[in-house]
Design a protein around this motif. Sequence first.
Motif, PDB file in Angstrom:
ATOM      1  N   THR A 192       3.657   1.712  -1.359  1.00 32.42           N
ATOM      2  CA  THR A 192       4.163   1.900  -2.716  1.00 32.42           C
ATOM      3  C   THR A 192       3.265   2.861  -3.494  1.00 32.42           C
ATOM      4  O   THR A 192       3.739   3.708  -4.241  1.00 32.42           O
ATOM      5  CB  THR A 192       4.226   0.536  -3.450  1.00 32.42           C
ATOM      6  OG1 THR A 192       5.102  -0.326  -2.731  1.00 32.42           O
ATOM      7  CG2 THR A 192       4.714   0.686  -4.869  1.00 32.42           C
ATOM      8  N   LYS A 193       1.952   2.750  -3.281  1.00 29.11           N
ATOM      9  CA  LYS A 193       0.974   3.559  -4.012  1.00 29.11           C
ATOM     10  C   LYS A 193       0.998   5.031  -3.614  1.00 29.11           C
ATOM     11  O   LYS A 193       0.454   5.873  -4.310  1.00 29.11           O
ATOM     12  CB  LYS A 193      -0.429   2.993  -3.815  1.00 29.11           C
ATOM     13  CG  LYS A 193      -0.588   1.583  -4.352  1.00 29.11           C
ATOM     14  CD  LYS A 193      -1.930   0.993  -3.973  1.00 29.11           C
ATOM     15  CE  LYS A 193      -2.018  -0.459  -4.402  1.00 29.11           C
ATOM     16  NZ  LYS A 193      -3.235  -1.100  -3.900  1.00 29.11           N
TER      17      LYS A 193
ATOM     18  N   GLY B 169       4.862   0.594  -9.310  1.00 24.12           N
ATOM     19  CA  GLY B 169       4.281  -0.629  -8.779  1.00 24.12           C
ATOM     20  C   GLY B 169       5.197  -1.393  -7.847  1.00 24.12           C
ATOM     21  O   GLY B 169       6.327  -0.998  -7.584  1.00 24.12           O
TER      22      GLY B 169
ATOM     23  N   GLU C  51       0.828  -1.211   0.000  1.00 26.48           N
ATOM     24  CA  GLU C  51       0.000   0.000   0.000  1.00 26.48           C
ATOM     25  C   GLU C  51       0.865   1.265   0.000  1.00 26.48           C
ATOM     26  O   GLU C  51       0.539   2.234  -0.672  1.00 26.48           O
ATOM     27  CB  GLU C  51      -0.945   0.009   1.217  1.00 26.48           C
ATOM     28  CG  GLU C  51      -2.125  -0.925   1.062  1.00 26.48           C
ATOM     29  CD  GLU C  51      -2.980  -0.642  -0.164  1.00 26.48           C
ATOM     30  OE1 GLU C  51      -3.361   0.527  -0.378  1.00 26.48           O
ATOM     31  OE2 GLU C  51      -3.252  -1.585  -0.924  1.00 26.48           O
TER      32      GLU C  51
END
Length: 133
Positions: free
Chosen positions: A105-106, A113, A103
């Motif tokens: 990463t987003k 990604g 999460e």
Amino acid sequence: MLDSKINLLVIDDDDINIFIIKKIVEKTGFEINMVAKSNGKLAIDYLEEVTAQNAAFPHLILIDINMPVMNGWEFIEAYEQLDFKKDADLYILSSSVYENDIEKTKSYKSVKGFISKPLSMERLTELIKAIKP
């Protein structure tokens, strides 16, 4: 198929993982110039040097999370603050199974990604084909 050489930067402190990625790179059939750095600080130094020399900036950067000196998250924060004039496709490449890492990463605008280790030849080929030269 891309006409030019792909510049790949791998940021990982695990020599075995670096070795595996090198072998995968060799098998893709693409012309790939791979550079590996063992932590985020060395990678930032490398990117600043490449930029200063107007040399080939990486097209693709694969980043491990857990490393000494400067971890993957710290690297991404420094990368975004430096606002390099060229864009690379950044991906977290980690063995982490924690949902909060995926999460997190987003939350970064520069990260495209999260990829679970080990990197496969198929996944690397997809990433390379997605690069816009």
